[in-house]
Design a protein around this motif. Structure first.
Motif, mmCIF file in Angstrom:
data_model
loop_
_atom_site.group_PDB
_atom_site.id
_atom_site.type_symbol
_atom_site.label_atom_id
_atom_site.label_comp_id
_atom_site.label_asym_id
_atom_site.label_seq_id
_atom_site.Cartn_x
_atom_site.Cartn_y
_atom_site.Cartn_z
ATOM 1 N N GLU A 65 0.830 -1.216 0.000
ATOM 2 C CA GLU A 65 0.000 0.000 0.000
ATOM 3 C C GLU A 65 0.863 1.264 0.000
ATOM 4 O O GLU A 65 0.528 2.265 -0.643
ATOM 5 N N ILE A 66 1.975 1.216 0.725
ATOM 6 C CA ILE A 66 2.899 2.359 0.719
ATOM 7 C C ILE A 66 3.495 2.546 -0.674
ATOM 8 O O ILE A 66 3.511 3.660 -1.223
ATOM 9 N N THR A 67 3.945 1.443 -1.263
ATOM 10 C CA THR A 67 4.555 1.532 -2.591
ATOM 11 C C THR A 67 3.531 1.986 -3.631
ATOM 12 O O THR A 67 3.858 2.751 -4.545
ATOM 13 N N ALA A 68 2.302 1.534 -3.490
ATOM 14 C CA ALA A 68 1.247 1.962 -4.413
ATOM 15 C C ALA A 68 1.068 3.474 -4.358
ATOM 16 O O ALA A 68 0.889 4.128 -5.399
ATOM 17 N N THR B 73 20.244 5.325 -0.635
ATOM 18 C CA THR B 73 20.856 4.851 0.611
ATOM 19 C C THR B 73 20.512 5.777 1.770
ATOM 20 O O THR B 73 20.206 5.330 2.886
ATOM 21 N N LEU B 74 20.536 7.091 1.498
ATOM 22 C CA LEU B 74 20.200 8.045 2.558
ATOM 23 C C LEU B 74 18.736 7.921 2.968
ATOM 24 O O LEU B 74 18.407 7.962 4.158
ATOM 25 N N ALA B 75 17.864 7.768 1.974
ATOM 26 C CA ALA B 75 16.432 7.613 2.288
ATOM 27 C C ALA B 75 16.202 6.346 3.105
ATOM 28 O O ALA B 75 15.427 6.332 4.064
ATOM 29 N N GLU B 76 16.905 5.266 2.709
ATOM 30 C CA GLU B 76 16.761 4.005 3.447
ATOM 31 C C GLU B 76 17.257 4.149 4.883
ATOM 32 O O GLU B 76 16.678 3.581 5.817
ATOM 33 N N ALA B 77 18.336 4.913 5.070
ATOM 34 C CA ALA B 77 18.872 5.114 6.425
ATOM 35 C C ALA B 77 17.842 5.797 7.330
ATOM 36 O O ALA B 77 17.820 5.588 8.540
ATOM 37 N N SER B 81 10.515 4.586 2.534
ATOM 38 C CA SER B 81 10.326 3.776 1.333
ATOM 39 C C SER B 81 10.428 4.683 0.107
ATOM 40 O O SER B 81 10.087 5.870 0.169
ATOM 41 N N THR B 82 10.869 4.097 -0.998
ATOM 42 C CA THR B 82 11.061 4.891 -2.216
ATOM 43 C C THR B 82 10.595 4.125 -3.443
ATOM 44 O O THR B 82 10.577 2.891 -3.450
ATOM 45 N N VAL B 83 10.243 4.863 -4.471
ATOM 46 C CA VAL B 83 10.046 4.310 -5.814
ATOM 47 C C VAL B 83 10.762 5.253 -6.774
ATOM 48 O O VAL B 83 10.568 6.472 -6.712
ATOM 49 N N VAL B 84 11.595 4.683 -7.638
ATOM 50 C CA VAL B 84 12.351 5.514 -8.575
ATOM 51 C C VAL B 84 12.016 5.113 -10.000
ATOM 52 O O VAL B 84 11.828 3.931 -10.301
ATOM 53 N N ASP B 85 11.901 6.117 -10.876
ATOM 54 C CA ASP B 85 11.737 5.883 -12.306
ATOM 55 C C ASP B 85 12.951 6.503 -12.984
ATOM 56 O O ASP B 85 13.035 7.727 -13.129
ATOM 57 N N VAL B 86 13.894 5.650 -13.346
ATOM 58 C CA VAL B 86 15.166 6.120 -13.888
ATOM 59 C C VAL B 86 14.948 6.850 -15.213
ATOM 60 O O VAL B 86 15.492 7.945 -15.444
ATOM 61 N N GLU B 87 14.158 6.251 -16.089
ATOM 62 C CA GLU B 87 13.971 6.813 -17.424
ATOM 63 C C GLU B 87 13.323 8.192 -17.370
ATOM 64 O O GLU B 87 13.705 9.103 -18.093
ATOM 65 N N GLY B 89 13.047 10.119 -14.627
ATOM 66 C CA GLY B 89 13.662 11.033 -13.672
ATOM 67 C C GLY B 89 12.754 11.432 -12.520
ATOM 68 O O GLY B 89 12.677 12.612 -12.152
ATOM 69 N N PHE B 90 12.053 10.458 -11.967
ATOM 70 C CA PHE B 90 11.202 10.716 -10.801
ATOM 71 C C PHE B 90 11.647 9.852 -9.630
ATOM 72 O O PHE B 90 12.009 8.684 -9.812
ATOM 73 N N LEU B 91 11.580 10.416 -8.445
ATOM 74 C CA LEU B 91 11.790 9.647 -7.217
ATOM 75 C C LEU B 91 10.696 10.051 -6.230
ATOM 76 O O LEU B 91 10.551 11.236 -5.916
ATOM 77 N N ALA B 92 9.913 9.087 -5.792
ATOM 78 C CA ALA B 92 8.892 9.356 -4.776
ATOM 79 C C ALA B 92 9.365 8.766 -3.457
ATOM 80 O O ALA B 92 9.860 7.634 -3.422
ATOM 81 N N ILE B 93 9.228 9.540 -2.398
ATOM 82 C CA ILE B 93 9.712 9.137 -1.070
ATOM 83 C C ILE B 93 8.573 9.213 -0.067
ATOM 84 O O ILE B 93 7.901 10.241 0.040
ATOM 85 N N ASP B 94 8.371 8.125 0.673
ATOM 86 C CA ASP B 94 7.381 8.134 1.765
ATOM 87 C C ASP B 94 8.072 8.608 3.036
ATOM 88 O O ASP B 94 8.649 7.815 3.768
ATOM 89 N N CYS B 95 8.008 9.921 3.266
ATOM 90 C CA CYS B 95 8.662 10.471 4.458
ATOM 91 C C CYS B 95 7.668 10.619 5.607
ATOM 92 O O CYS B 95 7.972 11.229 6.629
ATOM 93 N N PHE B 96 6.467 10.067 5.418
ATOM 94 C CA PHE B 96 5.417 10.228 6.431
ATOM 95 C C PHE B 96 5.289 9.027 7.359
ATOM 96 O O PHE B 96 4.413 9.008 8.214
ATOM 97 N N SER B 97 6.141 8.009 7.172
ATOM 98 C CA SER B 97 5.926 6.754 7.894
ATOM 99 C C SER B 97 5.956 6.946 9.415
ATOM 100 O O SER B 97 5.068 6.466 10.125
ATOM 101 N N SER B 98 6.954 7.677 9.924
ATOM 102 C CA SER B 98 7.034 7.822 11.386
ATOM 103 C C SER B 98 5.905 8.714 11.894
ATOM 104 O O SER B 98 5.341 8.470 12.964
ATOM 105 N N LEU B 99 5.553 9.736 11.121
ATOM 106 C CA LEU B 99 4.442 10.616 11.494
ATOM 107 C C LEU B 99 3.143 9.811 11.575
ATOM 108 O O LEU B 99 2.363 9.940 12.516
ATOM 109 N N ARG B 100 2.960 8.955 10.571
ATOM 110 C CA ARG B 100 1.743 8.135 10.509
ATOM 111 C C ARG B 100 1.712 7.132 11.658
ATOM 112 O O ARG B 100 0.691 6.965 12.327
#
Lengths: 149, 140
Positions: A65-68, B73-77, B81-87, B89-100
């Motif tokens: 769900e997070i990845t989605a 690596t920094l985001a993982e530290a 969680s991340t999703v990257v689209d190399v082609e 040029g997008f990177l989405a980062i879930d920086c809300f996990s601890s807040l949630r």
């Protein structure tokens, strides 16, 4: 679906998110009456009464769900800058990871040229109900209404 | 369809950043000086730091010769969680996990900041000491 959270004077979440409505316009579809919730809110404000379902524990998203949600964000941003094929790939991946999640599947319908009130919505709603109406919030007893009703 | 330029990276976190990027084994590397803008944490000798808190990072996440750092690596530290689209040029980062997680476990409402109908940012704390109904819905 409109979602309501009760927060008290100390910013504590007294009742977690639940689907609630300000009118009965969609009551036939949802099976949820607005009067019940309004009466609960009045009792909370006037007498401090808290309904039993307020103790419901909301589970966090799982990794799919997070990845989605991350794919959804890329899809929406790609669409915004005209990268339609990129957008569609990420919308499709998001739906694959969270196939019953309204905030993914239904929310993407108008962005993918679909109709959030059309056939695809009723297909989703039927699948959602058949799966037991999974929801990160207070579960509600929703009406059984298929696309042919 | 617009042309894809993957020499820039659009990072989608709690805000949107557009930075120069180099790709190393399909992983985005960015300037060390861009890290704070992207993640909200500053990369120092001690690790990633915000206020008095520092999180250690793997030593191989930075390249002293190029001045670039491995963003994943920094985001993982930080546990993001991340999703990257190399082609594209997008990177989405879930920086809300601890807040949630904190909101779910402690039931403490985060101090949300959202624009009102006039576009003025309003925060939940403006209504502290009062009962509040927070209503979320979509317009179609």
């Amino acid at each position: 679906m409109p979602t309501v959270i009760w927060v008290d004077e100390n910013d504590i979440i007294i009742r977690p998110n639940a689907g609630e409505f300000g009118s009965d316009t969609f009551a036939e579809l949802t099976g949820i009456s607005c009067a019940d919730h309004m009466n609960q809110v009045k009792s909370w404000v006037k007498e401090g009464a808290i309904p039993d379902d307020a103790n419901h524990i909301v589970e966090d998203f799982n990794q799919n769900e997070i990845t989605a949600r991350l794919h959804f964000r890329i899809a929406a941003n790609a669409l915004r800058v005209g990268l339609n094929e990129v957008s569609e790939q990420h919308f499709a991946k998001a739906e694959e990871l969270a196939p019953l999640d309204f905030t993914i599947v239904r929310a993407s319908m108008p962005l993918r040229g679909g109709n959030p009130f059309g056939e695809e919505f009723f297909d989703l709603y039927e699948r959602y109900q058949n799966a037991g109406s999974p929801y990160h919030g207070i579960p509600r007893q929703t009406a059984r209404l298929g696309k042919n009703d | 369809m617009n042309k894809i330029d993957n020499k820039t990276l659009t990072v989608l976190s709690d805000h949107t950043s557009v930075v120069e990027v180099s790709w190393v084994d399909s992983r985005p590397s960015v300037k060390k000086t861009d890290v704070k803008e992207i993640l909200g944490w500053e990369l120092k000798d001690e690790g990633l730091c915000k206020g008095d808190t520092c999180v250690p990072v793997p030593s191989d996440s930075t390249s002293s010769s190029s001045g670039l750092v491995d963003l994943l690596t920094l985001a993982e530290a930080l546990g993001f969680s991340t999703v990257v689209d190399v082609e594209a040029g997008f990177l989405a980062i879930d920086c809300f996990s601890s807040l949630r997680q904190n909101a779910l476990s402690e039931r403490k409402a985060p101090d949300l900041n959202l624009p009102d109908l006039d576009g003025t940012l309003r925060s939940l704390s403006e209504w502290s000491d009062k009962k509040k109904l927070l209503v979320a819905f979509s317009s179609w």
